[in-house]
Design an enzyme around this catalytic site. Structure first.
Site, PDB file in Angstrom:
ATOM      1  N   GLU A  62      -5.678  -4.772  10.822  1.00 35.29           N
ATOM      2  CA  GLU A  62      -4.702  -3.697  10.962  1.00 35.29           C
ATOM      3  C   GLU A  62      -4.986  -2.911  12.241  1.00 35.29           C
ATOM      4  O   GLU A  62      -5.795  -1.973  12.236  1.00 35.29           O
ATOM      5  CB  GLU A  62      -4.794  -2.745   9.768  1.00 35.29           C
ATOM      6  CG  GLU A  62      -4.439  -3.374   8.444  1.00 35.29           C
ATOM      7  CD  GLU A  62      -3.769  -2.376   7.519  1.00 35.29           C
ATOM      8  OE1 GLU A  62      -2.672  -2.672   7.058  1.00 35.29           O
ATOM      9  OE2 GLU A  62      -4.327  -1.291   7.287  1.00 35.29           O
ATOM     10  N   ASN A 108       0.865  -1.181   0.000  1.00 36.57           N
ATOM     11  CA  ASN A 108       0.000   0.000   0.000  1.00 36.57           C
ATOM     12  C   ASN A 108       0.903   1.232   0.000  1.00 36.57           C
ATOM     13  O   ASN A 108       1.476   1.589   1.027  1.00 36.57           O
ATOM     14  CB  ASN A 108      -0.891  -0.005   1.254  1.00 36.57           C
ATOM     15  CG  ASN A 108      -1.719   1.267   1.367  1.00 36.57           C
ATOM     16  OD1 ASN A 108      -1.879   1.993   0.390  1.00 36.57           O
ATOM     17  ND2 ASN A 108      -2.240   1.543   2.551  1.00 36.57           N
ATOM     18  N   TRP A 109       1.036   1.841  -1.159  1.00 39.03           N
ATOM     19  CA  TRP A 109       1.953   2.984  -1.275  1.00 39.03           C
ATOM     20  C   TRP A 109       1.356   4.277  -0.733  1.00 39.03           C
ATOM     21  O   TRP A 109       2.048   5.285  -0.663  1.00 39.03           O
ATOM     22  CB  TRP A 109       2.346   3.195  -2.743  1.00 39.03           C
ATOM     23  CG  TRP A 109       3.238   2.125  -3.284  1.00 39.03           C
ATOM     24  CD1 TRP A 109       3.871   1.127  -2.572  1.00 39.03           C
ATOM     25  CD2 TRP A 109       3.633   1.945  -4.652  1.00 39.03           C
ATOM     26  NE1 TRP A 109       4.610   0.346  -3.411  1.00 39.03           N
ATOM     27  CE2 TRP A 109       4.493   0.818  -4.691  1.00 39.03           C
ATOM     28  CE3 TRP A 109       3.355   2.616  -5.835  1.00 39.03           C
ATOM     29  CZ2 TRP A 109       5.059   0.362  -5.881  1.00 39.03           C
ATOM     30  CZ3 TRP A 109       3.919   2.161  -7.024  1.00 39.03           C
ATOM     31  CH2 TRP A 109       4.772   1.050  -7.036  1.00 39.03           C
ATOM     32  N   LYS A 110       0.089   4.262  -0.418  1.00 44.10           N
ATOM     33  CA  LYS A 110      -0.582   5.477   0.056  1.00 44.10           C
ATOM     34  C   LYS A 110      -0.334   6.610  -0.961  1.00 44.10           C
ATOM     35  O   LYS A 110      -0.275   6.354  -2.145  1.00 44.10           O
ATOM     36  CB  LYS A 110      -0.112   5.838   1.459  1.00 44.10           C
ATOM     37  CG  LYS A 110      -0.116   4.634   2.402  1.00 44.10           C
ATOM     38  CD  LYS A 110       0.090   4.982   3.823  1.00 44.10           C
ATOM     39  CE  LYS A 110       0.257   3.699   4.625  1.00 44.10           C
ATOM     40  NZ  LYS A 110       0.042   3.836   6.023  1.00 44.10           N
ATOM     41  N   GLU A 132      -6.816   4.990   7.690  1.00 42.68           N
ATOM     42  CA  GLU A 132      -6.612   6.399   7.312  1.00 42.68           C
ATOM     43  C   GLU A 132      -7.863   6.963   6.647  1.00 42.68           C
ATOM     44  O   GLU A 132      -8.200   8.126   6.817  1.00 42.68           O
ATOM     45  CB  GLU A 132      -5.372   6.523   6.407  1.00 42.68           C
ATOM     46  CG  GLU A 132      -4.089   6.367   7.215  1.00 42.68           C
ATOM     47  CD  GLU A 132      -2.917   5.805   6.439  1.00 42.68           C
ATOM     48  OE1 GLU A 132      -2.932   5.821   5.204  1.00 42.68           O
ATOM     49  OE2 GLU A 132      -1.965   5.324   7.099  1.00 42.68           O
ATOM     50  N   HIS A 149      -9.557   1.341   4.941  1.00 41.27           N
ATOM     51  CA  HIS A 149      -8.266   1.558   5.611  1.00 41.27           C
ATOM     52  C   HIS A 149      -8.468   2.551   6.753  1.00 41.27           C
ATOM     53  O   HIS A 149      -9.275   3.481   6.641  1.00 41.27           O
ATOM     54  CB  HIS A 149      -7.251   2.097   4.589  1.00 41.27           C
ATOM     55  CG  HIS A 149      -5.850   2.085   5.123  1.00 41.27           C
ATOM     56  ND1 HIS A 149      -5.391   3.066   5.964  1.00 41.27           N
ATOM     57  CD2 HIS A 149      -4.830   1.205   4.962  1.00 41.27           C
ATOM     58  CE1 HIS A 149      -4.132   2.797   6.285  1.00 41.27           C
ATOM     59  NE2 HIS A 149      -3.775   1.674   5.687  1.00 41.27           N
ATOM     60  N   SER A 154       3.067  -1.786  10.547  1.00 39.97           N
ATOM     61  CA  SER A 154       4.521  -1.754  10.742  1.00 39.97           C
ATOM     62  C   SER A 154       5.216  -3.077  10.429  1.00 39.97           C
ATOM     63  O   SER A 154       6.163  -3.470  11.116  1.00 39.97           O
ATOM     64  CB  SER A 154       4.859  -1.293  12.166  1.00 39.97           C
ATOM     65  OG  SER A 154       4.422   0.037  12.362  1.00 39.97           O
ATOM     66  N   GLY A 160       2.666  -0.968   4.407  1.00 41.04           N
ATOM     67  CA  GLY A 160       2.676   0.447   4.040  1.00 41.04           C
ATOM     68  C   GLY A 160       4.102   0.933   3.833  1.00 41.04           C
ATOM     69  O   GLY A 160       4.712   0.709   2.778  1.00 41.04           O
ATOM     70  N   GLY A 161       4.658   1.564   4.850  1.00 39.78           N
ATOM     71  CA  GLY A 161       5.979   2.193   4.756  1.00 39.78           C
ATOM     72  C   GLY A 161       7.055   1.321   4.131  1.00 39.78           C
ATOM     73  O   GLY A 161       7.796   1.773   3.245  1.00 39.78           O
ATOM     74  N   GLY A 184       2.039   2.614  10.791  1.00 40.62           N
ATOM     75  CA  GLY A 184       2.971   3.734  10.631  1.00 40.62           C
ATOM     76  C   GLY A 184       3.641   4.162  11.928  1.00 40.62           C
ATOM     77  O   GLY A 184       4.253   5.231  11.992  1.00 40.62           O
TER      78      GLY A 184
HETATM   79  C1  PEP Z   1      -0.938   0.304   5.895  1.00 36.37           C
HETATM   80  O1  PEP Z   1      -0.855   1.347   5.281  1.00 36.37           O
HETATM   81  O2  PEP Z   1      -1.885  -0.461   5.682  1.00 36.37           O
HETATM   82  C2  PEP Z   1       0.110  -0.033   6.869  1.00 36.37           C
HETATM   83  C3  PEP Z   1      -0.002  -1.142   7.532  1.00 36.37           C
HETATM   84  O3  PEP Z   1       1.131   0.866   6.997  1.00 36.37           O
HETATM   85  P1  PEP Z   1       2.545   0.584   7.726  1.00 36.37           P
HETATM   86  O4  PEP Z   1       3.062  -0.731   7.218  1.00 36.37           O
HETATM   87  O5  PEP Z   1       3.413   1.733   7.366  1.00 36.37           O
HETATM   88  O6  PEP Z   1       2.274   0.501   9.209  1.00 36.37           O
END
Ligand code: PEP
Length: 254
Positions: free
Chosen positions: A170, A10-12, A100, A98, A216, A237-238, A176
């Site tokens: 999640e 997930n590049w956001k 966010e 999500h 994370s 994500g990150g 994040g």
């Molecule tokens: C996400 O965006 O779904 C996520 C889990 O982000 P991260 O891995 O950065 O915590």
């Protein structure tokens, strides 16, 4: 229980077209050189890079996903994108609900439910995100929160359609933050989700459901997370922004 894991990036709101293409080329080369068939890989770029990434991965085992969708087919919804538009760009998956989107854009379970139903109708696989906030985690009400999210977000979804959904657990406190759930913590919630889905469907659909973990996930913790058979993959994500770390996570899932 399904054994093939799914790792989704997930590049956001990151990466323009050129950078997205470069990433897609590198992941494609890696999957081909290493004959990666025991793990499904999904890349979810921003809308603006969907077409460009699709052109790079078309015909490979890598699948394309979007980060959001609207529940109507078309019309006066400025700034929104429909399921058929996503499909025309080559998407097979779409991330829905999500945290966010829930927190920053005030998406409710009711709205998320509409998106899930529409995606299923149009043949997209929803990656439905559920998870508790830090406060809810500290109040030990995780199961009650997840129960409500599942009930509301999966309203009117048939037992047959459940097979075409991926659930991403999640925990919001892990997204994040650099602080991940342990495999033990995630496994306990995944098992709870399976039990609930078995109950909703009056069948053992929950046992076969693909439930992935997000929050994370990084190369340093992926092996520990994947030590649990109940964790069928990860939404990253990150750590998915960097080709090397995303590949390391995939390698941990094989
Ligand atoms: C996400 O965006 O779904 C996520 C889990 O982000 P991260 O891995 O950065 O915590």
């Amino acid at each position: 229980m399904t054994s093939k894991r799914l790792i989704a990036a997930n590049w956001k709101m990151n990466k323009g077209v050129a950078e997205s293409q470069k990433f897609a080329e590198e992941i494609k080369a890696y999957t081909e050189q290493n004959n990666i068939i025991s793990c499904d890989i999904v890349i979810c770029p921003p809308f603006t890079s969907l077409d460009a990434v699709h052109k790079k991965i078309d015909g490979t085992k890598i699948k394309l996903g979007a980060q959001n969708v609207h529940f109507e087919s078309c019309g006066a919804y400025t700034g929104e994108v429909s399921c058929s538009m996503l499909k025309s760009c080559g998407c097979d998956y779409v991330i829905i609900g999500h945290s966010e989107r829930r927190q920053l854009f005030h998406e409710t379970n009711e709205l998320i439910n509409k998106k899930v139903l529409k995606s299923l109708d149009e043949g997209l696989i929803p990656i439905l995100c559920v998870g508790e906030t830090l406060e809810e985690h500290q109040d030990h009400i995780t199961e009650a929160v997840i129960d409500e999210q599942l009930k509301s977000c999966l309203k009117h979804v048939s037992a047959e359609q459940i097979e075409h959904i991926v659930i991403a657990y999640e925990p919001v406190w892990a997204i994040g933050t650099g602080k991940n759930a342990t495999s033990h913590q995630a496994e306990s919630v995944h098992n709870f989700i399976r039990k609930k889905i078995n109950k909703f469907t009056n069948e053992e659909k929950g046992d076969r459901l693909r439930i992935i973990y997000g929050g994370s996930v990084k190369p340093s913790n992926a092996k520990e997370l994947f030590s649990s058979q109940s964790i069928n993959g990860a939404l990253v994500g990150g750590a998915s922004l960097d080709e090397k770390s995303f590949i390391e996570i995939i390698n941990s899932a094989l």
